[in-house]
Design a protein around this motif. Sequence first.
Motif, PDB file in Angstrom:
ATOM      1  N   LYS A  18      96.307  -0.940 194.986  1.00 43.82           N
ATOM      2  CA  LYS A  18      95.372   0.172 195.139  1.00 43.82           C
ATOM      3  C   LYS A  18      95.712   1.300 194.174  1.00 43.82           C
ATOM      4  CE  LYS A  18      93.895  -0.510 199.931  1.00 43.82           C
ATOM      5  NZ  LYS A  18      93.842   0.090 201.293  1.00 43.82           N
ATOM      6  N   LYS A  19      96.998   1.596 194.049  1.00 42.41           N
ATOM      7  CA  LYS A  19      97.421   2.666 193.148  1.00 42.41           C
ATOM      8  C   LYS A  19      97.177   2.258 191.691  1.00 42.41           C
ATOM      9  CE  LYS A  19     101.012   6.206 193.301  1.00 42.41           C
ATOM     10  NZ  LYS A  19     100.095   7.211 193.808  1.00 42.41           N
ATOM     11  N   TYR A  20      97.455   1.001 191.384  1.00 44.76           N
ATOM     12  CA  TYR A  20      97.222   0.502 190.025  1.00 44.76           C
ATOM     13  C   TYR A  20      95.737   0.561 189.676  1.00 44.76           C
ATOM     14  CZ  TYR A  20      97.089  -2.623 186.008  1.00 44.76           C
ATOM     15  OH  TYR A  20      96.878  -3.146 184.762  1.00 44.76           O
ATOM     16  N   LEU A  21      94.885   0.118 190.594  1.00 45.88           N
ATOM     17  CA  LEU A  21      93.445   0.123 190.348  1.00 45.88           C
ATOM     18  C   LEU A  21      92.911   1.548 190.209  1.00 45.88           C
ATOM     19  CD1 LEU A  21      92.184  -2.716 192.713  1.00 45.88           C
ATOM     20  CD2 LEU A  21      92.322  -2.755 190.211  1.00 45.88           C
ATOM     21  N   ALA A  22      93.484   2.483 190.998  1.00 47.44           N
ATOM     22  CA  ALA A  22      93.063   3.878 190.910  1.00 47.44           C
ATOM     23  C   ALA A  22      93.403   4.451 189.533  1.00 47.44           C
ATOM     24  CB  ALA A  22      93.743   4.699 192.002  1.00 47.44           C
ATOM     25  N   ALA A  23      94.602   4.132 189.025  1.00 46.95           N
ATOM     26  CA  ALA A  23      95.006   4.597 187.695  1.00 46.95           C
ATOM     27  C   ALA A  23      94.145   3.964 186.609  1.00 46.95           C
ATOM     28  CB  ALA A  23      96.477   4.287 187.457  1.00 46.95           C
ATOM     29  N   LEU A  24      93.825   2.687 186.786  1.00 48.23           N
ATOM     30  CA  LEU A  24      92.984   1.980 185.828  1.00 48.23           C
ATOM     31  C   LEU A  24      91.582   2.589 185.803  1.00 48.23           C
ATOM     32  CD1 LEU A  24      93.101  -0.500 183.919  1.00 48.23           C
ATOM     33  CD2 LEU A  24      92.156  -1.847 185.796  1.00 48.23           C
ATOM     34  N   GLN A  25      91.062   2.884 186.990  1.00 45.21           N
ATOM     35  CA  GLN A  25      89.733   3.486 187.084  1.00 45.21           C
ATOM     36  C   GLN A  25      89.718   4.880 186.455  1.00 45.21           C
ATOM     37  OE1 GLN A  25      88.351   4.723 191.010  1.00 45.21           O
ATOM     38  NE2 GLN A  25      86.331   3.866 190.554  1.00 45.21           N
ATOM     39  N   TYR A  26      90.781   5.662 186.724  1.00 46.96           N
ATOM     40  CA  TYR A  26      90.864   7.006 186.144  1.00 46.96           C
ATOM     41  C   TYR A  26      90.878   6.932 184.615  1.00 46.96           C
ATOM     42  CZ  TYR A  26      92.597  11.620 184.919  1.00 46.96           C
ATOM     43  OH  TYR A  26      92.732  12.862 184.363  1.00 46.96           O
ATOM     44  N   THR A  27      91.672   6.014 184.078  1.00 47.99           N
ATOM     45  CA  THR A  27      91.767   5.857 182.621  1.00 47.99           C
ATOM     46  C   THR A  27      90.411   5.493 182.028  1.00 47.99           C
ATOM     47  OG1 THR A  27      94.073   5.141 182.806  1.00 47.99           O
ATOM     48  CG2 THR A  27      92.916   4.597 180.770  1.00 47.99           C
ATOM     49  N   TYR A  28      89.710   4.590 182.688  1.00 44.28           N
ATOM     50  CA  TYR A  28      88.379   4.173 182.228  1.00 44.28           C
ATOM     51  C   TYR A  28      87.401   5.345 182.243  1.00 44.28           C
ATOM     52  CZ  TYR A  28      83.739   2.052 182.433  1.00 44.28           C
ATOM     53  OH  TYR A  28      82.424   1.744 182.210  1.00 44.28           O
ATOM     54  N   LEU A  29      87.384   6.098 183.344  1.00 46.64           N
ATOM     55  CA  LEU A  29      86.456   7.220 183.466  1.00 46.64           C
ATOM     56  C   LEU A  29      86.780   8.332 182.476  1.00 46.64           C
ATOM     57  CD1 LEU A  29      86.102   7.432 187.354  1.00 46.64           C
ATOM     58  CD2 LEU A  29      84.403   6.598 185.709  1.00 46.64           C
ATOM     59  N   PHE A  30      88.084   8.574 182.272  1.00 48.34           N
ATOM     60  CA  PHE A  30      88.463   9.617 181.323  1.00 48.34           C
ATOM     61  C   PHE A  30      87.988   9.258 179.915  1.00 48.34           C
ATOM     62  CE2 PHE A  30      91.261  11.618 178.219  1.00 48.34           C
ATOM     63  CZ  PHE A  30      91.172  12.953 178.615  1.00 48.34           C
ATOM     64  N   ASN A  31      88.151   8.013 179.537  1.00 39.85           N
ATOM     65  CA  ASN A  31      87.682   7.578 178.216  1.00 39.85           C
ATOM     66  C   ASN A  31      86.168   7.719 178.085  1.00 39.85           C
ATOM     67  OD1 ASN A  31      90.213   6.924 177.178  1.00 39.85           O
ATOM     68  ND2 ASN A  31      90.164   4.849 178.024  1.00 39.85           N
ATOM     69  N   ARG A  32      85.458   7.544 179.203  1.00 41.12           N
ATOM     70  CA  ARG A  32      83.995   7.668 179.187  1.00 41.12           C
ATOM     71  C   ARG A  32      83.550   9.116 178.990  1.00 41.12           C
ATOM     72  NH1 ARG A  32      80.702   3.769 181.628  1.00 41.12           N
ATOM     73  NH2 ARG A  32      79.048   5.219 181.043  1.00 41.12           N
ATOM     74  N   ILE A  33      84.277  10.068 179.606  1.00 42.29           N
ATOM     75  CA  ILE A  33      83.833  11.465 179.582  1.00 42.29           C
ATOM     76  C   ILE A  33      84.595  12.337 178.595  1.00 42.29           C
ATOM     77  CG2 ILE A  33      83.220  11.302 182.029  1.00 42.29           C
ATOM     78  CD1 ILE A  33      85.693  13.128 182.574  1.00 42.29           C
ATOM     79  N   SER A  34      85.642  11.808 177.980  1.00 41.50           N
ATOM     80  CA  SER A  34      86.550  12.636 177.174  1.00 41.50           C
ATOM     81  C   SER A  34      85.837  13.437 176.087  1.00 41.50           C
ATOM     82  CB  SER A  34      87.654  11.768 176.558  1.00 41.50           C
ATOM     83  OG  SER A  34      87.098  10.754 175.741  1.00 41.50           O
TER      84      SER A  34
END
Length: 245
Positions: A18-34
């Motif tokens: 769950k923690k790994y997936l949350a970090a993965l999701q955050y990284t993906y979203l940050f790249n989308r909005i950066s």
Amino acid sequence: YTMHGVAWNEMKYYRHYKKYLAALQYTYLFNRISKKINGFISISPYVRDEIKNLINCKIYEIENPLSLRYFNQTDISDKYILFASEIFELKGVLDFVKSIAKSNTKYKVKIIGRVLDKRYYDKVLDFINSRNLKSKIEFCGHLDEKHLLKHYSSMSFLCLTSKQETAPMVISESMAMGKPIIAYDVGGISNMVNDGINGCLVEPNNIESFAKKISILSNDQHLRKKMGLAAKKEAYNRWHCKKVA
């Protein structure tokens, strides 16, 4: 926008899915909005360097301020070594207890923080039991700020063996209380701890060296006091709310 942890550098230490997936999701979203961010607040030069090529906006460098409570404590003592962190692989608790086992410190140890990875925690306990350290090391669990302040004021120094950190509040809070730090030199920690001045920086994963630093500080009250005074001065000049504002 701001960032208090660099997820893409931390996620490799997450064993809980769950923690790994949350970090993965955050990284993906940050790249989308950066590229759409209009302004970024960096709490550490480490964060600034991680994101400066990912965004197209001005970066404002503003460190985390501290409550006056951390500067105004008067009941200060020198009783034990403190490790304050959540318990999972990223925070390197096992490295810390191994360092205690290799050191010659006579101080008892208190570990503060909730358990996030039961399997990793059991591994830490197995090591403690195998080295007959159960009477030396106490797990205190998660504490509220009132009780955390008491532990800060009573400790001799703080240890932190994290594999990744940005600008850990536990370091700035401890320094504001006039306590020296021993920590792995990772992430933004070298921006807070001045090696040999207000604490000691250790090469990551070097348990032998970490143990030596514990032994040195444990056996030298004058050095602890000297580093503690330097730590408090640094904390006041950088993280007192009047300085940050």
